[in-house]
Structures are given as structure tokens and as C-alpha cells.
Design a protein around this motif. Structure first.
Motif: not given
Lengths: 457, 457
Positions: A373, A377-379, A414, B76, B107-108, B146, B150, B176-177
Motif C-alpha cells: 500500500a 498505492g493500492i490497499i 482492493h 500508477q 488509489p485514493a 498516499l 512516494y 494504512t498509508w
């Protein structure tokens, strides 16, 4: 800019599913009637399945054309991207190349619509007006609720009570797509009413929810049943994943050394793995790795034997890797990986030595999922973290050995509707769980009395 | 198979953002210091923003190159697909063609990372180690959490208490991020502590959360502030949406007659609209439509005047369409559209007659959102349903007139973290709300005393 993605256009979408039954060196053992123990015949199944799916279940044709109407729906999110996980590679400091197929981009957030859509289509074509199905964690019920919209069907979902209460937004999603949903056990069926009479506070179980959905379908002429994993036609429909991935890996200019998927019922693994297994059968050198939770290790700790598909002995007896149908899975957070058995096709290729299987621990999976993640990026869904964990392990092994290695795994979905699992992990509330061999032995002692040798066709 | 999707490859991603300031017939009025009322200078902003973003804020260059590091992250999930909503068209029985740009695939889950990523990048380049920001409904806080990953930054999010409690899974996503999150008012800042002293049970507000994040940034040398909408550089970064859409519409072989986006702070609308406005300024015949909620109608019911950006008078005074900074938005479910003002650039093109604005009602939006979910599969964010509602209205008008019409709207995000809004809608608990003109007048009476005429540069 480094290339990190291979997108195919709508025109490049594969037009056929791949049926691995055509290439098996050992044919599948036939499913047996749960009452008589005799091989099932199509008339046994017509009360709950359309003939097109029954035919696909037993077909020996290598390729089956995807109907135009199904391709048209697939195009809403397919072809899915093939991604190169360069940031994950950098974080691991590995010489390995890590690719993943991103199935999380479907509207339901997983690979499940790949089979929900054709199942809805074939049912509509056969004149069916409603689908009854069960769902545990909610991924399958969501996918079927989505899919029935495309073909004007209604949908009724029986969701295991404990999940229904724990994951209220799965219910919201299913309602938003217009389906009705019942906490199981429900007042809708004899099976449900009996369970509620015995225990008004019953948390339900997947076995019971299956019984309710099957009863609903069997007792309504306009209604059929649908299953989201295990069956041959489900694995067949999922092969669109691997067929796309083969095209995309060619465009990327890499050949995978190892192809990885997580296994619960086996369908997302079958989807990415079977087309690559065809290449392997035809001489390509690669490993194919199925990853299961140590808490529910049907392939690594179970036996390959005939067993009931459900606790109530209503579903067919099938030859598969099983922990015994009385197996009670611990409450791990990867709800989609809690099933006592394995798809017969996945079991068969495992027994034939075409694939390897490995069991991994929940804490390692969440750690890998978090790293994924924060780099890609992707959970990921908790189920998918099992594939990620194995991919990370392969990449670290490559680093240790100083070898290049091309790794491909399937990101099955996801985790947007599983965030409570991440909360529990981050709060340190999760533990590992190895299913004890003694309990496996106890459950296996209750297998139906069908000899392994005599069951081979 | 009918074509329903135009996917661009990674190589086809636009390499530049479009800065509409270069093409405005009326330059923007300068932002003013909230204390002195004098035009802001760069040194006023350097305590909380990196110079690269301050320069972009005032740049008159038509194109600004997207840094390679940002393109690499964009890849991505970008280029995002352009979709043809054929099933929605069929359901409406319209001769119109409806296209949408699908920004929900990040992703978000929204367009917000388009600016979160470059903001994190430029801050990292300037030596900053941490970003402090606020979030209301949670979309922006998620995107910044997120994006900071990076570039190795830490991130602190002040989330309005009432949303923090109502949407626990946004917090899970942010954690989580790897970001830290505080319910605002918090004990972290003077502003927060003062609010808690006054009311220990304060539900918080966006204005207060902004104050906390700005204070955090201003009082820590290694920390900057970041805003997810309204500002010029935010609108600039979002133009990647429209630049892609122009390429994709050309490939689709259609020219949009109308381009539609919802407006809260204005950034997703700016993203899809500004590149098309450049074409319009250069002679292309098309309408551009901004859609706002009837409950928060800053463009359709507000005035174009200098006003404070926040309730506490800490943010700059800017010339914009505003309902007055004392405006208290009603509790509609499209949390991202509850802001009293509008991006100065969006306000400017509205004042110059380049765009139209329309206000729509919540119940119509959810009805359109449900239709969209059941035809196109994707469950839209409540904010995005405003754009869908307007697209549906345009399509029905085309049907009534028996005319072909090409409609393009921006799907700014998915609703996976807003399912409680759908629950409320499906349960019949939502109502419409028109902001009364008397209350607008009351709030407008409290605008800062800066004459409209004298404020023009």
C-alpha cells in the motif's frame, strides 16, 4: 519515465476462456450425488443451474468463446492493467522484477465479476428471472448484485449473519445495485427458520447460507443458484485474467519465472494460473505457486479425497483437497480464504505436480500488504495480501541469491470494504494461527466413506 | 462489440499542465493579507508553501512541465480511462452520447492525488520533511497520506471531529498509508486547545481544522501546509484530466457539445474544464457547465467579491464567488461540496461568461447516481452524482429535442467510503435543501469592506 504499466485496448481483450480440462493428464473425478453417492447427471443440476453452465462444467473443449454480451460488460473495466511494482522492488532492494495483474479495478473491487457476469448472462438466456446466492465476507454477493443489473435479473443474497453485522457497507453496496439481502439464517427458507428456531441468535455460517440460497433456487421456478468459486465453470470464466496477462507480459518483454495467486476456493488463482499452466504443459519453464493461509491450509495440510461441499450435505460430494467438511475455520480476516475445500481443478493440478502450494501467516501477509500500500498505492484485500507476501518472499530470495527473477502475482481485489482488518492489524490485535494437525485428523476422520483409489475414473 | 472505452498508454500521458491564467481576458485579482488587507507577497507564503508552488500560483506561463518524478507516480493509475456510458444512454433512451472521464481509479479513489502528488514532490525538493493538512469528508486527507509516501515525507492530518467519528474507515485508510491523524479540534495546537477549552465536545469545522494545520506548519520549520482545492496551483495540477480527455475524445472521434463537472472548491471541474476552455477561447464551439448543490450555491446565489477563505480570518482574502465566510453549510452528504467560496480561477471564468453554472438538488443527484451505478457499474461519490445529474438532464433534453448531443462529464471519484450516504438515501432519510436567499444576504453583509471596483488590478 520508466514503464510501469501495460494497458491493452478494448480491441485487444481475449475472446475465449481457456478450459484446462482439455489438457489435464488425469481427468477429473466425477462429482457425486450427496444422497446416493452416485455420479451426478445434468438433470440433478438443472433445478439450480442453466444448461449452458452445466455443459461448461463438464466440457473438454480447450477454448470456449466468450459471448459478445459478456465481452461488452467486461469492457467496462477490462482488460485490467498489468503493473510493474517498481517501488516495491526498490523498497525490497531486490534484483527481481515484480509484476502484478490488477483485478481490483472492477466496479465490485475484485475478480469476482469475471464469473458473475457470464453466470447472470447464461441464466437470463435460459429464461431465469432471479438469482439466489450466498456470501460470506461479501465480495461474491457484491459481484452478483452488480452482474444481475446488466441482464435485467433480480438478485437475492444470503449473507452470513456475523459478516452482515460486521461489514454493514457490503450490505449498502448490494442494496445500491438493487439486490435484496438477508442476514442468514433468515426467515426466508426452511433451513433458515430451523436454524433460528434452534438458536435465535445464530451467527450463521457459509454452509448454512449456501443451504438457504440453494433451497430458495430449488423452490422457485424462475430462480437459479450461483456459486462464486470452486466449480469448473467459475475457474473457466476467470481465465480471462491469465489470457490477458500472457499478452501483457509479451508486450512488457518479460517471461515470468513464477506465477502466484492466493487460494480460498481457488478461482482467482485458477484465473491467472491456468493459461500459464497451458504454456507450461507445452514446454515453458516456469513455477506456479498457490498461497493459502496457515489457518486454513487445505492443500498443504489436507488430503485429496471425496468430501461434501457443505456442512449440511446438500452440495455435491467432490474430489478435492479438503480439511474435512466439519472443519471450523478460525476467524482470520481474509474471509475469502476460509473454506474447507479447494476447487477440484486446482486440486487436480496440485496432485499432478503442476503447481506448488505454500501456507503463510496472517501477520506476515498484513505486513506485506502494508508495504504494498505504501509503495504501490493500492490497499489490497486481505486475501490478496497472501499473494503479495509470497511475491515478496520470492523477491527476497532472489536478492539473497543475487539472481534476476521475474515474478507475476494476481492482485485479486482492493480492501476498501475490509478496513477494519487493517485497523485490527495496526492496533496489534491480530495473531497468527496454525491449524493443528490433530484437528485436521479429527475432521478427516469424518470424510464420506468413498475410497480414494476406487473414486478415480 | 461496441466501443465503450478509450485507454491511453503510459507513453501517451500529457507531459504538461495547462495554466489558464495565460489565456484569461481579465487577470485575477490579487489575494490580500488577512491582517493588513494588502496584496500578498511571496514572503507571506514561504512559511507554509514551497517556492515552486508559490511561483505556480502566480505564473502566467501557458504550460508548465510536469516533473518526471510526478509523471512516474501518475502512471500508477493514469492515464485514466475515458468511458462511453452506453448503458446509461440506453436506460435514458436518449440520442445523446454520454462520455465520462473516470477519475475514481486512483488509489485514493478520486482526482485529489493529481495535486497531492506534485505538492508532496515540490515540498520534498525544498527540503520539507512533513506535511500538515486538514480534511473534511476525508478525500483530501487520504490523497495527501498516499502522496507523501512516494517522496519519503511524513504526513499529519487534522480531520473534522464529526467526520472523524462518522467515517471511521477514512481514518483507517490514512493510517494504512502511514500518516498520523487527529480529530480536530485537537490537543496538538493552540487553536485546537482553545476550541476544546471552550467546548470539550466541539464537533469541529473545516475552518478550525485549517487553522490547526496552518498553525502546525507555521510553527515547525520542517513542515509545510497543503490545500486540496481552491488555489491556482491546485487547479493547474488537475488539468491533466482535461488534457487526457481531449486526446481521448479525438480518438473516440467525437467533439463534446457540453463539458460538465461538479464544483465544491472547484478543482475537479477546473481539471476537466480548463483545457476545453482553451479550445473554446480559440474558437471551438462548446458549453462548459459547473454543477453545485442547491444547498451550497456559491456561484448561482453568491456574489463575486473579496472574502476570507476561512471563518477564523487566518487564510488570505481572495476574490471569488462566495456565500460569505460565516456561511454554515447544511449537512448534505456530498461533503466535498460544502465550502462557502469557489476557486478564484473558476470564479473568474464564470464572471467572464466562459462557463455556465447550475444548482441541483440532493435527491435528484442520488437518483442519478443510483441509475449510474446500476447501468455503468461504478458507485459514484456523492459529489460526483452532481455531475451525473446534470449529464442526465442534458441527455433527456436532447431526447426531448430529438437532437444528437455529445456530453462529457468528470466522474471525480467513487463512493466506497460514503456508503452511509447511500443507506440514508435508500432509507428515504434525505431531503432537499435550498439555501434561503435571506440567509445568503445575512452572510454577505459580513464580507470584508473591500470595494469590488477598487480591488481590480
Amino acid at each position: 519515465m520508466e514503464s510501469i504499466k501495460v494497458s491493452l485496448s478494448q480491441d485487444q481483450m481475449p475472446q475465449k476462456w481457456y478450459n484446462i480440462q482439455a489438457d489435464l493428464k488425469t481427468p477429473l473425478d466425477p462429482p457425486l450425488h450427496p444422497g446416493t453417492g452416485q455420479p451426478l447427471t445434468p438433470p440433478d443440476l438443472t433445478p439450480i443451474f442453466p444448461m449452458a453452465l452445466i455443459e461448461q462444467e463438464v466440457s473438454q473443449e480447450r477454448y470456449i468463446a466468450i459471448p459478445d454480451e459478456v465481452l461488452q460488460v467486461y469492457a467496462q473495466w477490462r482488460p485490467t492493467p498489468l503493473m510493474r511494482a517498481r517501488r516495491l522492488e526498490q523498497a525490497l532492494g531486490t534484483p527481481a522484477k515484480i509484476y502484478f495483474k490488477n483485478e481490483s479495478v472492477s466496479p465490485a473491487g475484485s475478480h469476482k465479476p469475471n464469473t458473475a457476469v457470464p453466470q447472470a448472462f447464461y441464466n437470463m438466456k435460459s429464461g431465469i428471472k432471479r438469482i439466489a446466492t450466498e456470501t460470506g465476507a461479501g465480495q461474491w454477493g457484491s459481484a452478483m448484485s452488480l452482474a444481475t443489473n446488466y441482464f435485467g435479473l433480480r438478485c437475492s443474497v444470503y449473507m452470513v449473519r456475523v459478516s452482515y453485522d460486521q461489514k454493514p457497507y457490503r450490505k449498502s453496496m448490494i442494496n445500491t445495485w438493487g439486490a435484496e439481502i438477508f442476514a442468514s439464517p433468515s426467515q426466508q427458507t426452511n433451513a433458515g427458520r430451523a436454524a433460528l428456531a434452534a438458536d435465535p441468535n445464530s451467527p450463521g455460517s457459509l454452509g448454512l447460507a449456501i443451504s438457504e440460497a440453494v433451497e430458495d433456487a430449488a423452490t422457485h421456478a424462475d430462480t437459479n443458484y450461483a456459486l462464486g468459486s470452486v466449480l469448473n465453470h467459475v475457474c473457466l470464466h476467470q481465465t480471462i485474467i491469465g489470457e490477458e496477462a500472457i499478452k501483457q507480459m509479451q508486450i512488457a518483454g518479460d517471461k515470468p519465472d513464477v506465477v502466484i495467486g492466493c487460494i480460498g476456493g481457488g478461482s482467482n488463482f485458477a484465473g491467472i494460473a491456468f493459461p500459464f499452466l497451458r504454456e507450461k504443459i507445452n514446454g515453458l519453464d516456469l513455477r506456479v505457486l498457490a498461497v493459502e493461509p496457515a489457518s486454513c491450509p487445505s492443500v498443504t495440510k489436507g488430503v485429496f479425497a471425496y468430501d461434501f461441499g457443505d456442512t449440511a450435505h446438500l452440495a455435491p460430494i467432490i474430489k478435492m483437497h479438503t480439511l474435512g467438511h466439519t472443519f471450523m475455520p478460525p476467524g482470520i480476516h481474509a474471509g475469502g480464504l476460509r473454506y474447507h475445500g479447494m476447487a477440484p481443478l486446482v486440486s487436480r493440478v496440485a496432485a499432478d505436480g503442476l503447481i506448488e502450494a505454500v501456507a503463510v501467516h496472517q501477520l506476515d501477509c498484513f505486513a506485506a500488504g502494508l508495504l504494498f500500500a505504501r509503495t504501490e498505492g493500492i490497499i489490497p484485500a486481505p486475501e490478496s495480501t497472501h499473494a503479495i507476501q509470497a511475491a515478496v518472499a520470492e523477491a527476497l530470495k532472489a536478492k539473497e541469491e543475487g539472481k534476476e527473477r521475474v515474478i507475476l502475482f494476481n492482485l485479486s481485489g482492493h480492501g476498501h470494504f475490509d478496513m477494519s482488518a487493517y485497523d485490527a492489524y495496526l492496533a496489534g490485535q491480530l495473531t497468527n494461527y496454525d491449524y493443528p494437525q490433530a484437528m485436521v485428523d479429527q475432521a478427516l476422520a469424518q470424510l464420506p466413506q468413498i475410497g480414494l483409489a476406487s473414486s478415480r475414473m
